[in-house]
Design a protein around this motif. Structure first.
Motif, PDB file in Angstrom:
ATOM      1  N   PHE A   4       0.746  -1.082   0.021  1.00 17.74           N
ATOM      2  CA  PHE A   4      -0.078   0.118  -0.093  1.00 17.74           C
ATOM      3  C   PHE A   4       0.995   1.241   0.166  1.00 17.74           C
ATOM      4  O   PHE A   4       0.385   2.432  -0.497  1.00 17.74           O
ATOM      5  N   ASN A   5       1.836   1.178   0.562  1.00 16.29           N
ATOM      6  CA  ASN A   5       2.906   2.116   0.447  1.00 16.29           C
ATOM      7  C   ASN A   5       3.252   2.550  -0.875  1.00 16.29           C
ATOM      8  O   ASN A   5       3.356   3.671  -1.623  1.00 16.29           O
ATOM      9  N   ASP A 147      -0.713   4.539   6.207  1.00 17.09           N
ATOM     10  CA  ASP A 147      -0.344   4.194   4.906  1.00 17.09           C
ATOM     11  C   ASP A 147      -1.508   4.477   3.861  1.00 17.09           C
ATOM     12  O   ASP A 147      -0.894   4.326   2.817  1.00 17.09           O
ATOM     13  N   LEU A 148      -2.595   4.797   4.034  1.00 12.99           N
ATOM     14  CA  LEU A 148      -3.495   5.142   3.048  1.00 12.99           C
ATOM     15  C   LEU A 148      -3.694   6.822   3.021  1.00 12.99           C
ATOM     16  O   LEU A 148      -4.579   7.124   2.255  1.00 12.99           O
ATOM     17  N   ARG A 188       3.494  10.564   2.865  1.00 15.20           N
ATOM     18  CA  ARG A 188       2.947   9.502   3.856  1.00 15.20           C
ATOM     19  C   ARG A 188       3.499   9.259   5.181  1.00 15.20           C
ATOM     20  O   ARG A 188       4.630   8.831   4.935  1.00 15.20           O
ATOM     21  N   ASN A 189       3.123   9.942   6.280  1.00 12.36           N
ATOM     22  CA  ASN A 189       3.657   9.735   7.496  1.00 12.36           C
ATOM     23  C   ASN A 189       2.741   9.928   8.705  1.00 12.36           C
ATOM     24  O   ASN A 189       1.669  10.509   8.562  1.00 12.36           O
ATOM     25  N   GLY A 190       3.319   9.525   9.841  1.00 10.38           N
ATOM     26  CA  GLY A 190       2.519   9.608  11.020  1.00 10.38           C
ATOM     27  C   GLY A 190       3.163   8.578  12.021  1.00 10.38           C
ATOM     28  O   GLY A 190       4.073   8.289  11.920  1.00 10.38           O
ATOM     29  N   ASN A 191       2.281   8.591  13.207  1.00  8.96           N
ATOM     30  CA  ASN A 191       2.967   7.742  14.138  1.00  8.96           C
ATOM     31  C   ASN A 191       2.380   6.228  13.905  1.00  8.96           C
ATOM     32  O   ASN A 191       1.010   6.244  13.776  1.00  8.96           O
ATOM     33  N   VAL A 192       2.988   5.295  14.454  1.00  4.99           N
ATOM     34  CA  VAL A 192       2.697   3.922  14.447  1.00  4.99           C
ATOM     35  C   VAL A 192       2.740   3.347  15.915  1.00  4.99           C
ATOM     36  O   VAL A 192       3.748   3.718  16.554  1.00  4.99           O
ATOM     37  N   GLU A 396      -7.465  -2.104   2.067  1.00  7.14           N
ATOM     38  CA  GLU A 396      -6.647  -2.755   2.992  1.00  7.14           C
ATOM     39  C   GLU A 396      -5.457  -1.804   3.377  1.00  7.14           C
ATOM     40  O   GLU A 396      -4.462  -1.404   2.834  1.00  7.14           O
ATOM     41  N   SER A 397      -5.544  -1.783   4.778  1.00  7.04           N
ATOM     42  CA  SER A 397      -4.269  -1.116   5.470  1.00  7.04           C
ATOM     43  C   SER A 397      -3.479  -2.210   5.891  1.00  7.04           C
ATOM     44  O   SER A 397      -3.919  -3.071   6.915  1.00  7.04           O
TER      45      SER A 397
END
Length: 422
Positions: A4-5, A147-148, A188-192, A396-397
Motif C-alpha cells: 500500500f505504500n 499508509d492510506l 505519507r507519514n505519521g505515528n505507528v 486494505e491497510s
C-alpha cells in the motif's frame, strides 16, 4: 505495508505525469468555450484557436491567424466520509474538503501558411490538483491508517506543435507532437503504535519529489459535408512516462528503499465530434471520447539505490472509459453568443478502489457566453458544475486491516479567455 505504500507512490506519480485521462482526475479545462459547452464538438467547431488541443486537422478551417489565451479556475471538492475500520468499531472521522483549487492557464496560436497548409503551437494543462488527507492521521487515541492517508500536489503542462493539410474542399488531415512535463510531490507519514514500553513511533512511509518529460502525438481529420455540417476525428498516442527524482518508500517499517525512476504506461485517446448549424443563429454539437485505460496495467520503479534494483509498485485493474457530451450554441446578435452543454463522464476504477483515488461516474452541467467587440477581438466565459457519485470504498491497510469509507468528488470550473483573429 509494502503493497500500500507502493500504491500511494504510484498514484501520486501517475497524477503528476500522465497525459491521458482518468475521469477522477481529468480537469478538461482546455478552453473557456469548451467549459461552456461541456466540451461538446470541441474537436471540430473551430470557433477559436483552442481547437488545437483536440484536433490538429481543424486548423485547416482557419483563413487567417488566430490567437487564444485563457485560464480556468478549478474549484475541486473531494469528500471522504465515515472512515472506519475493525468492522466499524473504530471510527477515524470525515473530511469535507480534501482538495485544493487550481488556476489552469492555456495558450493557442494557429497560422495558415497557404490554402493547403497551416501550423499551430499550444500550451495547456490536462491535470492539476491537490488532495490532503493528513488531518485524518492526527486523530488522538487510536491508530490511524497512515499508509492510506497523506498529502499530494501535482501539476502537468502539455506543449504541442501541429500541422494540417487540406486535401480537398471536404477533407483535411492533421498531425501533432506532444511534449509533456509533469511534477509531483507526495508524503505519507505519521505515528505507528507499538507495544509498551515503546509506544507511538513517528514513521516516514513515503516521500516523493519527482518530475519527468515524455513525448506523444496526435493525428486527426476534419470532414466538411458543407459549410453547415462537419465532423472531426482524432487519436492521441500517449507515451510511457519516466519520472525521475527522490523516490522513497519504507517497506514493512524496516528500512527505506530508494529509486530514481518510475515508468508509467499511459492510455491512448480516440475522439469523435460533430457540428451542425441548423439555422443562421442556432447550432448543435456533440463529442464521444474513448480512453484505453485497460492498457494501464502496472507501474514500476527502476534505478534502485538499496536492496532492490527494480520493482512493480502497483497492479491496476482499470477499465476503458467514455466521455459523452452534447451541446448547443445560439447567436443572439453580432456581439453576443450563448452556449450550453451536458455530459456524462465514466469513471475508470474497476475492482480496485482507493481512498487516494476517489473516482466515480460524473455528470457535467455547462453554460457559457462570448462577447465580440468586433471581428478581431472577443472574450469567452464558461462555467461547468461537475457532480460525482458517492462511492463506497474498502481498502486494505497493512497497519489496521480493512478500512471502509465513502468518497465523493466534484468540481466547479470558471473559465475566461481572450481571442484575437488577425
Amino acid at each position: 505495508m509494502t503493497k500500500f505504500n507502493k500504491t500511494l507512490l504510484a498514484a501520486a506519480i501517475t497524477l503528476a505525469s500522465t497525459q491521458t485521462f482518468a475521469a477522477g482526475f481529468q480537469l478538461n479545462s482546455q478552453s473557456a468555450t469548451g467549459i461552456g459547452r461541456a466540451m461538446a464538438g470541441d474537436a471540430i467547431i473551430a470557433d477559436n484557436a483552442s481547437v488545437l488541443a483536440r484536433n490538429p486537422a481543424a486548423m485547416a478551417l482557419f483563413d487567417s491567424k488566430a490567437l487564444s489565451v485563457g485560464a480556468t479556475y478549478a474549484d475541486v471538492n473531494v469528500e471522504i466520509n465515515d472512515v472506519e475500520y475493525a468492522g466499524g468499531l473504530v471510527p477515524v472521522g470525515s473530511l469535507d474538503d480534501a482538495a485544493s483549487g487550481k488556476v489552469i492557464p492555456n495558450f493557442y496560436y494557429i497560422s495558415p501558411i497557404n490554402d493547403k497548409f497551416a501550423y499551430g503551437v499550444a500550451a495547456f494543462t490536462n491535470y492539476g490538483t491537490g488532495t490532503d488527507l493528513t488531518p485524518l492521521t492526527k486523530v488522538e487515541g487510536i491508530q490511524t491508517p497512515i499508509d492510506l492517508l497523506g498529502n499530494t500536489e501535482v501539476v502537468t503542462i502539455n506543449f504541442n506543435a501541429s500541422v494540417s493539410y487540406r486535401i480537398n474542399d471536404s477533407l483535411s488531415l492533421g498531425l501533432g507532437l506532444d511534449i509533456i512535463k509533469g511534477t509531483g510531490e507526495l508524503t505519507r507519514n505519521g505515528n505507528v503504535s507499538l507495544p509498551d514500553p515503546i509506544g507511538a513511533v513517528p514513521v516516514n512511509l513515503v516521500d516523493v519529489d519527482a518530475d519527468g518529460w515524455a513525448f506523444g502525438g496526435i493525428v486527426g481529420l476534419a470532414y466538411e459535408v458543407n459549410e453547415n455540417h462537419r465532423f472531426g476525428l482524432s487519436y492521441r498516442f500517449s507515451p510511457e512516462m519516466k519520472a525521475s527524482g527522490d523516490i522513497m518508500y519504507n517497506p514493512g517499517l524496516v528500512a527505506p528503499q530508494n529509486f530514481s525512476d518510475i515508468e508509467i504506461p499511459m492510455a491512448d485517446i480516440a475522439q469523435f465530434a460533430g457540428f451542425h448549424q441548423l439555422t443562421d443563429k442556432f447550432a448543435v454539437h456533440y463529442t464521444a471520447q474513448w480512453t484505453q485505460w485497460s492498457s494501464f496495467d502496472n507501474i514500476s520503479v527502476t534505478g534502485g539505490h538499496d536492496l532492490l534494483d527494480q520493482a512493480i509498485l502497483k497492479e491496476y485493474n482499470w477499465e476503458d472509459s467514455w466521455f459523452l457530451s452534447i451541446g448547443a450554441t445560439y447567436d443572439i446578435n453580432e456581439n453576443w453568443t450563448v452556449r450550453a452543454g451536458f455530459a456524462k463522464d465514466q469513471g475508470v476504477v474497476g475492482e480496485v478502489s482507493s481512498l487516494s483515488i476517489p473516482d466515480s461516474d460524473r455528470t457535467w452541467y455547462s453554460a457559457g457566453l462570448t462577447y465580440s467587440f468586433d471581428k478581431h477581438h472577443s472574450v469567452d466565459f464558461g462555467y461547468t458544475l461537475v457532480q460525482g457519485e458517492k462511492v463506497h470504498v474498502i481498502e486494505e491497510s497493512a497497519i489496521v486491516g480493512p478500512v471502509s469509507a465513502y468518497t465523493k468528488s466534484g468540481a466547479n470550473y470558471f473559465a475566461l479567455q481572450y481571442n484575437y483573429n488577425f
